[in-house]
Each structure stands twice: as structure tokens, then as C-alpha cells.
Design an enzyme around this catalytic site. Structure first.
Site, short mmCIF file in Angstrom:
data_model
loop_
_atom_site.label_atom_id
_atom_site.label_comp_id
_atom_site.label_asym_id
_atom_site.label_seq_id
_atom_site.Cartn_x
_atom_site.Cartn_y
_atom_site.Cartn_z
CG PHE A 122 83.28 18.90 79.35
CD1 PHE A 122 83.40 17.60 78.72
CD2 PHE A 122 82.20 19.26 79.35
CE1 PHE A 122 82.25 16.96 78.42
CE2 PHE A 122 81.10 18.97 78.76
CZ PHE A 122 81.17 17.56 78.27
CD GLN A 243 75.85 26.40 75.79
OE1 GLN A 243 75.54 25.42 76.32
NE2 GLN A 243 76.95 27.19 76.31
CG HIS A 245 76.68 22.21 71.88
ND1 HIS A 245 77.51 21.03 71.25
CD2 HIS A 245 76.85 21.29 72.95
CE1 HIS A 245 78.30 20.41 71.92
NE2 HIS A 245 78.14 20.61 73.11
CG LEU A 255 74.67 17.35 72.44
CD1 LEU A 255 75.18 18.68 72.06
CD2 LEU A 255 74.33 17.31 73.79
CD GLU A 258 82.29 21.50 75.65
OE1 GLU A 258 81.61 22.33 75.31
OE2 GLU A 258 82.92 21.67 76.79
NE ARG A 289 78.87 22.97 75.58
CZ ARG A 289 78.24 22.22 76.42
NH1 ARG A 289 76.97 22.82 76.73
NH2 ARG A 289 78.46 21.06 76.77
CG HIS A 356 72.89 22.52 73.98
ND1 HIS A 356 72.36 21.11 73.93
CD2 HIS A 356 73.75 22.39 75.01
CE1 HIS A 356 73.02 20.39 74.67
NE2 HIS A 356 73.92 21.21 75.42
NE ARG A 401 74.30 24.78 80.05
CZ ARG A 401 74.88 23.47 79.68
NH1 ARG A 401 75.68 22.69 80.33
NH2 ARG A 401 74.30 22.79 78.62
#
Lengths: 590, 234
Positions: A122, A243, A245, A255, A258, A289, A356, A401
Site C-alpha cells: 500500500f 484527504q 484520494h 472509490l 489504492e 495519497r 475521501h 493519512r
């Protein structure tokens, strides 16, 4: 007086954090009620896709301290290092605990660790403090949130937790000494108001990304707990940090996890160029991100966007093969076909940065206690009030995050809050007298929408607010744009007084519900703009064109926003971890 | 822009009036839009229209309803290709609370009845309980249920015996835990299901398979439970 129910603890919100805390309390044989405005498995946790990050080391060598380093760096050094240490240290046990509860994690096939929990790479996750990519995010295909939320709900059924489904919390009840004594809530089906009295209250109401026009969030993410906290005179922390995304489907916002890039997918621009190596030579498509979102915004700005309007880039998965996509990313394939009209097995998916996650929220300490500068210091616990999950700011995510840290935050701090509530309830055995005024104020919130009003309508005001945030507080921010945004939002706020609903029904009046939600969204929008305007630096997800550099001398501190007079205050970042050496702020590159 | 015609079930219990099908016309570009988009647009014109919604992407299970005679999630049912006027009714056979909102208590009672949680009484190991990739693959098609109720309320056996037949959603859930290699309560679960009504009212009509928005197959899951019962009896 309105009907009353009394519990030891009340939890507002039936997502991952609320259900994890509820389980802790129910297992301790306390009387706990979970209030949720939707049936709990409809909560937004269900939409989490890619996974939950923990240094199990099932695939590559790993250590919680490496995870901690990545999280501190990912937060652009705004995260509190004591909280981050606590979260990363407890990550493995939290994941094993979920597995024991029955969560159907995907499993590794063959090799030394066959049959152990599957982990995938990730963004922003490294081995040895910035070295090779770590494989750390535990997954149940690409429906990890679904698996987690259903498992926690099921365990709560086994623990006989009492659920109040489709109850909407209106306001906290607070006495003169500042103790929180429960909530006033609306039973949606009957339209009746209830007083839910409890010696400890946990807000677990999730995020508020519906303040923006384009968001990956569920329609229910309206910041209800944040509104309640602000109206009770409590601050919100770090609300400028939202955030984006990198990979949401344009317009609809769905979404694309990721994990698409974790499994080997990558982004391309109009020329078919894989552009991320230019922005993040080492981590490339798995940079953090905020970095990837800014790269996409720059590609689009430079005229290298895809599609007729050049307003997005493309996420390429077709080289991964149908079998891998079907096994690891079945939900993504389904969403992409339905909402983008594209089968990723054959074609690239159009994607664009989409709001996001809210890094900020209601300030808490490591035990989930809500803290505020009341009398003595900046972090004085508010007796009887807790917060956990996305609505809380503990702060483990700081300015940005990392993927997979959200589900982790829910279970680690949901459990921590539950534990501390048990202790608090043992020390505070007897209920305090209920103040009358707290209840009346909440009832007035309801009565206001029963009265006929002017010509303004809730959906229009909501849409105007969302357009303002989208336009004036996007991936890149600028002083004049933000100031203009605040002015426009003032105008929307003024129009709220003239707003009315037409539905006069008592039973399941969803128009009234949306009006009450708007009253929560508006102050959150305001907090966002005011905090973003004040922070004259770029850090994590907050990128100011007019202040492009991070400024640790002045801004290595948390913002605190109070509703009364748009007042701002600040408190220091907790740079000292619990047991290990601090990670000193340094330049952040991927 | 196109003019879309809809016919929607309206019921307001406070009015004392019987339910009616009301006609609506809506200016909306149907391309790439879903039934939920149309309902949200209609709600801006008539805020008394009541329906549930949350994730708007087919993962939370809030907006199950009957669209042109077929149970489906409004948020993942494309407007294009639907016969007009698009007839939208609440999920069948459950008590209607208001408009498209049904009382799902019965549905969740059946869900709870199958003990939808892992039962394993062994001491918890220090790390995860092992499960091979093959054992885990057995759960695929069972654990993804979103409890929207489309299947159960499409089932004629449930229509006849809503209080006694558990319905496809609850039985799929029962199968999910029976199948899980980590679960130790298979016998207890089978004992509960070995009943003329709870399980055996399923006659393989397969409406559930037809309507499941997640592409799951409750009939196959029920077949598997039946097979296990036969095997146990031999």
C-alpha cells in the site's frame, strides 16, 4: 418531559469505531446502547476497500516501528507520535483479534506462511525507515471494510448489545459543571424525541466529506458528531486537512482502492505516459495519497489529462490479467463497470482526485477522551465524553493519512475508548442530575423545522455549500480563494434562517433529517475554510499555492476551531512517543 | 435532457389514505445515471418522498426496492433500458412504514436466528488461526451479502411463511458459518435448520439468485445445507 431510557454508556454511530467500543463495554457486562441513524451495516465503514495495515510480516520482514515511521512521515510530522506509537504497536494484536472474531481475511497460498492472513503493498509503506516497499496491508479481497463491519456487528449480536437503529442524535446533554450525561435523539420512524441518559457517551459518527461536491463518501457522512461537539462549545482540531484520494471515478466519486496500485496497477496521462516516477522516483504510484493527488492535479493542469475535457487521468489494470482482478479486486471491477462504464480487464479506468477522508475532528487523547482547553491546559478531558474513528482527531493521521490506517484507527481507538469508559464508569457509579436546558435546546432544533418558513430549500443550500468547498478549498488553496469562499459561505449560512421543509409528517420524515444534517454540515464547512485560511504553509493534504513550503517554525502545531466567533486556537504537536525515540521532522520525499 | 416518466408507490400512514401509485415526470439525462439519481432529483421537487439510501454504490444495502417488478438496489440500477413509466414500489411482503420504506424487523430476526457469528471455543492463539487459501475460497459467494433483503422478499416461500421460513438471506448466512473451517458449531447449526419450515420451505424457485445485486447464489447455499443434512443422516 420526553421519554427517557437510561444506560451505563451510549454510543452514537454504528460504524467500525462505535461497534468496536460497544463490544468492549458489552463484554464487561455494562448496559450499552448503540444509536445509529442507519441500520449499522449501512455505515460508511462498509465502503472501505483495500485493507487494514499491521506489521504482521506474513509476506515481507516487518516491524511495528517501521510502520510507525511511515505513519509519522505520512502525516507530514503533524501526527502525535505517542498516539501513532500506540496504534502501530497494537496493530498486529488488533488484526489477530478481528481474525479471531471471524473476519474472513484473504489467505496466503503456498510458501512458508501458507494459510496466514494475506497482505498487500500500500502507499507510503516501507521497510527499514524509507527503504523497500513493505507488504503490510491485511485484506479481505477488496471488501475489507464490509468484512470488518459485518464481523463487528455480528460479534455485538453475540454480546447482546442493545441497538437503536434509525435513531438520529440531536445534541449532547451537558450539565453546568461540564459533564456529558447522554444525548437527545430522534427516533426516525416515529418522529419521537428520546432522552438517552448515560454516564459515558461516545461519539463515533464518522466523517463529513459531504461538505464537498465530489466525494467518495456515503450520503450519510454529514458530520453529525462534529456539529454536536461544536454546539456544545467544544473545538474541532485540524479541520483544514482533508484527504483527496487520487483515484475516484469522476463526477460520481466512487472509490477505486489504492489496492489497485498495490496489486500492480499504475496511472497514465493523455500520452499514455506513466507519470508518477517523475514525481516520486522511489515509491512511484505507491507514494502517499497527497503526493499522488497533487501529481494528478498537475498533469491535468498541464493539459495532459485524459478524455474529451482533459479532466482526469487513467488507472491501468489490464496488464494484471482477468484472474488476478477477479480474485483480488472483484468489487473494483464491479464498480468500474457500473459507474465508469469500463471493464478494467480490458480498459483503463478514468480517475481523478476526490475528497475521501477527514484527518481532523473532535480532539481526543490516547484513551478516546474528548479534550479541550477548558480551564487549566489545552488538553483537559471533558468528563463523560469520548470520540473515536473518523469523527475524532487523536491525532494519528496528522496532515495526511496513509491508506489502511483508517480501519486500524477504528479498532485500536474504538477498543481504547471502550476500555477507558469501563474505568470511568467504575469511578463514576451514580448518575448526575439532568439539566433541563440541555434537553430543551435539542427539542428546539426539532421544532424549528416544524414551523413554516421562507423560500429557501435544504437541497439547494447544501448544493451551494458543496460547490463553494469544492471550488475554494480544493487540492490547491490560495488566500484570496479561501477568503472569497468564506464570504460565499456566510451568505449560505444567512439563507439557512429562511429555509423550510414542506413535509409536515412525523413518521420517517427524511426531509427533516436532511435539514438537521445540513445544520451539522455548515459549521464543518466553516471550520474547514477558516482553518485553511489561517494555516500559511503547505503540509500534507493542505497545499497552499501562496505558501508552498512546510514551515515547522510556525506551523508544527494543531489548529483548534471554536464555533463562537470563528475563534482559532493552537496546541503543540506531541513529538514525544511513549517509549521510543522521536522521529525528528525532515524533508518528506517518496 | 430527456423526460423520464416514473410511477411511484406513495403511502403516508398519517394521512389515513390508502397507498397510491403516483405519476411523475422528470427532466434528467439518463446516461450513466441510476434509479437512485432520479429519486434524489424527485425528492428535491417533493421533499415528502421517503426512501432509504447511504453508500450510493451498491455496497451498504439500504435502497432495496421493487423496480419494474424486480427487486433491486436503486443505486446500481441504470435508468437507461428501463421500461417507462418506471414503476417503483417497496420491497414486497414486508410492512410498509412509509412510501418506499419497509419494516425489516422480520428479516433481521431471521438473520439473528441463525447465529450469524463465528463459534469457536478453543483458546485464542497468539496470532491468526490458520485457514488455507482453498478453505477460504469456500467462503467466496457467501460472505459478501449486504443484507439488502432483495432476495428474501422476492421469494414466494417467504411470502407464504414469512414468520417460519428463514428466507434466502438468513440461510446464505447460515451456510457462510457452516462452511467456515474455523467454526465449530456445524452440528448445532444443522440441528436448528433441520425443520420443515426454517430450511425446507425452499423449493428451488431461484428468484433469489435472479435478483441478488451482488451476484450471489442463495439457492446453491441452501442446497449445500440440505446435502449436509442428508449426509449427516446416513
Amino acid at each position: 418531559m420526553i421519554p427517557k431510557r437510561t444506560f451505563d454508556a451510549v454510543i452514537v454511530g454504528g460504524g467500525g469505531a462505535g461497534l468496536r467500543a460497544a463490544l468492549q463495554l458489552a463484554r464487561a457486562d455494562l448496559k450499552v446502547a448503540v444509536l445509529s441513524k442507519v441500520f449499522p451495516t449501512r455505515s460508511h465503514t462498509v465502503s472501505a476497500q483495500g485493507g487494514i495495515t499491521a506489521a504482521l510480516g506474513n509476506v515481507t520482514e516487518d516491524h511495528w516501528h517501521w510502520h510507525m515511521y511511515d505513519t509519522v512521515k505520512g502525516s507530514d510530522y503533524l501526527g502525535d507520535q505517542d498516539a501513532i506509537e500506540l496504534m502501530c504497536r497494537n496493530a498486529a494484536s488488533a488484526v489477530y483479534e478481528l481474525e479471531h472474531m471471524g473476519l474472513p481475511f484473504s489467505r496466503l497460498e503456498g510458501g512458508r506462511n501458507a494459510g496466514r492472513i494475506y497482505q498487500r503493498p500500500f502507499g507510503g509503506q516501507s521497510q527499514r525507515y524509507g527503504g523497500e516497499q513493505a507488504v503490510r496491508t491485511c485484506a479481505a479481497a477488496d471488501r475489507t471494510g464490509h468484512a470488518l463491519l459485518h464481523t463487528l456487528y455480528q460479534r455485538n449480536i453475540a454480546a447482546r448489545t442493545q441497538f437503536f437503529d434509525e435513531f438520529f442524535a440531536l445534541d449532547l446533554v451537558r450539565d453546568a459543571e461540564g459533564y456529558i450525561l447522554g444525548v437527545v435523539a430522534l427516533e426516525i420512524e416515529t418522529g419521537e424525541a428520546w432522552l438517552i441518559e448515560a454516564r459515558a457517551t461516545l461519539l463515533a459518527t464518522g466523517g463529513a466529506a459531504r461538505v464537498f461536491r465530489h466525494s467518495t463518501n456515503a450520503l450519510i457522512n454529514t458530520g453529525d458528531g462534529l456539529g454536536m461537539a461544536l454546539r456544545a462549545g467544544l473545538p474541532l482540531e485540524d479541520m483544514e486537512f482533508w484527504q483527496f484520494h487520487p483515484t475516484g471515478i469522476p463526477e460520481v466519486g466512487c472509490l477505486m482502492t489504492e489496492a489497485c496500485r498495490g496489486e500492480g496497477g499504475y496511472l497514465v496521462n493523455r500520452q499514455g505516459e506513466r507519470f508518477m516516477p517523475r514525481y516520486a522516483p522511489h515509491a512511484q504510484d505507491l507514494a502517499s495519497r497527497d503526493v499522488v493527488s497533487r501529481a494528478i492535479a498537475e498533469e491535468i493542469e498541464a493539459g495532459r489529462g485524459c478524455g474529451e475535457h482533459g479532466d482526469h487521468v487513467c488507472l491501468k489494470l489490464d496488464h494484471l490479467g482477468a484472474a488476478l482482478i477477479q480474485e483480488r479486486l472483484p468489487g473494483i471491477r464491479d464498480l468500474s463497470i457500473r459507474f465508469a462504464g469500463v471493464d478494467p480487464v480490458h480498459e483503463a479506468i478514468p480517475v481523478t482526485p476526490t475528497v475521501h477522508y477527514m484527518m481532523g475532528g473532535i480532539p481526543t487523547n490516547l484513551h478516546g477522551q474528548v479534550v479541550a482547553p477548558v480551564r487549566y491546559g489545552p488538553e483537559e478531558p471533558v468528563p463523560g465524553l469520548y470520540a473515536a474513528g473518523e469523527c475524532a482527531c487523536v491525532s494519528v493521521h496528522g496532515a495526511n493519512r496513509l491508506g489502511g490506517n483508517s480501519l486500524l484507527d477504528l479498532v485500536v481507538f474504538g477498543r481504547a475508548a471502550g476500555e477507558h469508559m469501563i474505568e470511568y464508569l467504575r469511578e463514576n457509579r451514580y448518575p448526575r442530575a439532568l439539566p433541563r436546558s440541555g434537553v430543551e435546546r435539542a427539542l428546539e432544533r426539532l421544532a424549528r423545522w416544524d414551523r413554516p418558513g421562507g423560500d429557501e430549500r435544504v437541497p439547494r443550500l447544501r448544493e451551494d455549500m458543496q460547490r463553494i468547498l469544492q471550488r475554494h478549498c480544493g487540492v490547491y488553496r490560495r488566500e484570496d480563494l479561501l477568503e472569497e469562499g468564506i464570504g460565499k459561505l456566510d451568505a449560505v449560512g444567512a439563507r439557512l434562517a429562511d429555509a423550510a421543509i414542506e413535509d409536515r409528517g412525523r413518521l420517517f420524515n427524511t426531509a427533516r433529517l436532511e435539514a438537521l444534517e445540513l445544520e451539522n454540515l455548515l459549521p464543518v464547512a466553516r471550520a474547514t475554510l477558516v482553518c485553511a485560511l489561517a494555516r500559511a504553509e503547505s503540509r500534507g493534504a493542505h497545499a497552499r499555492e501562496d505558501y508552498p513550503a512546510r514551515d515547522d517554525d510556525h506551523w508544527l502545531r494543531h489548529s483548534l476551531y471554536f464555533l463562537a466567533g470563528d475563534q482559532l486556537d493552537y496546541k503543540p504537536v506531541r513529538l514525544k512517543p511513549l517509549t521510543v525515540e522521536p522521529f525528528q521532522p525532515k524533508e518528506r520525499s517518496y | 435532457m430527456a423526460r423520464l416518466r416514473l410511477r411511484i408507490y406513495r403511502y403516508d400512514p398519517e394521512s389515513g389514505a390508502a397507498p397510491v401509485m403516483r405519476d411523475y415526470e422528470l427532466e434528467i439525462d439518463p446516461r450513466g445515471r441510476m434509479v437512485l439519481d432520479a429519486l434524489l432529483a424527485l425528492k428535491e421537487l417533493d421533499d415528502s418522498l421517503a426512501f432509504r439510501r447511504s453508500c450510493r454504490e451498491g455496497v451498504c444495502g439500504s435502497d432495496g426496492m421493487n423496480i419494474n417488478g424486480v427487486n433491486a438496489l436503486a443505486c446500481v440500477t441504470p435508468l437507461e433500458g428501463l421500461r417507462q413509466p418506471i414503476e417503483i414500489r417497496p420491497l414486497p411482503r414486508l410492512p410498509v412504514v412509509r412510501d418506499l420504506i419497509v419494516d425489516m424487523s422480520q428479516f433481521f430476526q431471521h438473520y439473528r436466528a441463525v447465529k450469524p457469528y463465528l463459534i469457536n471455543l478453543d483458546p485464542e492463539p497468539e496470532n491468526e488461526r490458520p485457514q488455507s487459501a482453498a478453505e477460504r475460497a469456500e467462503l467466496d459467494g457467501l460472505w459478501e451479502c449486504i443484507l439488502c433483503g432483495c432476495c428474501t422478499t422476492a421469494c414466494p416461500s417467504f411470502w407464504w411463511n414469512p414468520d417460519r421460513f428463514l428466507g434466502p438471506a438468513a440461510l446464505l448466512q447460515a451456510c457462510r458459518f457452516i462452511t467456515d473451517s474455523r467454526d465449530q458449531a456445524t452440528d448445532e447449526r444443522l440441528d436448528y435448520l433441520e425443520d420443515r419450515y426454517r430450511l425446507f420451505r425452499c423449493h428451488g424457485i431461484m428468484n433469489c439468485v435472479e435478483v441478488c445485486p451482488k451476484g450471489l447464489n442463495p439457492t446453491a447455499a441452501i442446497g449445500k445445507i440440505k446435502k449436509l443434512l442428508v449426509k449427516r443422516a446416513l
